[in-house]
Write a protein that holds these residues in place. Structure first.
Motif, PDB file in Angstrom:
ATOM      1  N   THR A  12       5.251  24.708 -75.581  1.00  0.00           N
ATOM      2  CA  THR A  12       4.977  23.610 -74.650  1.00  0.00           C
ATOM      3  C   THR A  12       5.269  22.267 -75.293  1.00  0.00           C
ATOM      4  OG1 THR A  12       3.230  24.941 -73.616  1.00  0.00           O
ATOM      5  CG2 THR A  12       3.219  22.583 -73.165  1.00  0.00           C
ATOM      6  N   ALA A  13       4.804  22.077 -76.527  1.00  0.00           N
ATOM      7  CA  ALA A  13       5.051  20.818 -77.228  1.00  0.00           C
ATOM      8  C   ALA A  13       6.538  20.607 -77.468  1.00  0.00           C
ATOM      9  CB  ALA A  13       4.293  20.804 -78.551  1.00  0.00           C
ATOM     10  N   ALA A  14       7.259  21.678 -77.824  1.00  0.00           N
ATOM     11  CA  ALA A  14       8.694  21.560 -78.087  1.00  0.00           C
ATOM     12  C   ALA A  14       9.463  21.171 -76.830  1.00  0.00           C
ATOM     13  CB  ALA A  14       9.223  22.878 -78.651  1.00  0.00           C
ATOM     14  N   LEU A  15       9.113  21.782 -75.699  1.00  0.00           N
ATOM     15  CA  LEU A  15       9.812  21.469 -74.446  1.00  0.00           C
ATOM     16  C   LEU A  15       9.502  20.054 -73.979  1.00  0.00           C
ATOM     17  CD1 LEU A  15       9.417  24.828 -72.484  1.00  0.00           C
ATOM     18  CD2 LEU A  15      11.473  23.930 -73.573  1.00  0.00           C
ATOM     19  N   ILE A  16       8.245  19.654 -74.066  1.00  0.00           N
ATOM     20  CA  ILE A  16       7.884  18.302 -73.643  1.00  0.00           C
ATOM     21  C   ILE A  16       8.578  17.260 -74.524  1.00  0.00           C
ATOM     22  CG2 ILE A  16       5.977  16.642 -73.493  1.00  0.00           C
ATOM     23  CD1 ILE A  16       4.191  18.894 -72.576  1.00  0.00           C
ATOM     24  N   ARG A  17       8.688  17.528 -75.801  1.00  0.00           N
ATOM     25  CA  ARG A  17       9.326  16.594 -76.720  1.00  0.00           C
ATOM     26  C   ARG A  17      10.797  16.385 -76.384  1.00  0.00           C
ATOM     27  NH1 ARG A  17       9.040  18.022 -83.016  1.00  0.00           N
ATOM     28  NH2 ARG A  17      10.423  19.691 -82.265  1.00  0.00           N
TER      29      ARG A  17
END
Length: 215
Positions: free
Chosen positions: A131-136
């Motif tokens: 989730t953090a990777a995609l949002i970034r």
């Protein structure tokens, strides 16, 4: 004649992931945060602790510390691989969560509770990392996505002891995990379907064969 470079001619190389691709791992991450604190309650010992005959220290180590350590181990993998292979990381992570939740729903003793919590933690940590990777990598709406995800995450952490306590008092703690398993399964289906859609959309269109020149 001007010929575009490969970077200029292929917009997929610079475009970020579609925003809707965050839904699958994001939903799983919220369930993981809910599961983190659902073993506790604000007004005393939880039904899980009472039924399994666990001390407060044992519940802390097997229920919370094991979960956090497992999540911390899996989070970097989700963060590093999630942007390039979101579905390939998210689906196995959710499967681990599902296995852990089902195990806890029918756990006979505290030893197997530790195993279930470790599986939950591994899956939740990887899902949070994806989730953090995609949002970034989002090109638009990144701030809104961070705010919404963080707000829902805090809500899940705070609401879990309250909702889990109410359901445990009425139906037993095992029902809490059976219901959680249903939500985890829904997250698995959502992540799989969205991953397939993203894969289909990422395929380059088939160009028609040029006609041979007329003699």
């Amino acid at each position: 004649m001007y010929v575009p470079t490969p970077t200029q001619g292929d917009p997929h190389q610079t475009a970020g992931p579609p925003s809707w691709l965050v839904i699958g791992p994001g939903f799983a991450a919220l369930i993981g945060l809910f599961l983190l604190t659902v073993i506790y309650r604000f007004d005393g010992r939880s039904a899980l602790q009472v039924e399994l005959g666990m001390s407060s220290q044992s519940l802390l180590l097997s229920g919370l510390v094991a979960y956090l350590v497992a999540a911390a181990i899996a989070f970097p993998a989700g963060l590093l691989l999630g942007a390039r292979f979101p579905t390939s990381v998210t689906v196995p992570a959710i499967c681990l969560m599902l296995l852990g939740v089902v195990l806890i729903a029918f756990v006979p003793n505290s030893a197997l509770l530790l195993v279930g919590r470790v599986l939950n933690g591994l899956g939740a940590g990887a899902a949070i990392g994806v989730t953090a990777a995609l949002i970034r990598r989002l090109r638009t709406g990144r701030g809104a996505a961070i705010a919404v995800t963080a707000g829902l995450g805090v809500l899940a952490l705070v609401a879990a002891p309250f909702l889990g306590g109410l359901m445990s008092d009425a139906l037993g703690f095992r029902v809490v995990y059976v219901v959680a398993a249903l939500f985890v399964f829904v997250a698995l289906v959502v992540a799989g379907v969205l991953g397939i859609v993203a894969m289909v959309k990422a395929k380059p269109p088939v160009r028609p064969m040029p006609y041979p020149p007329h003699a």
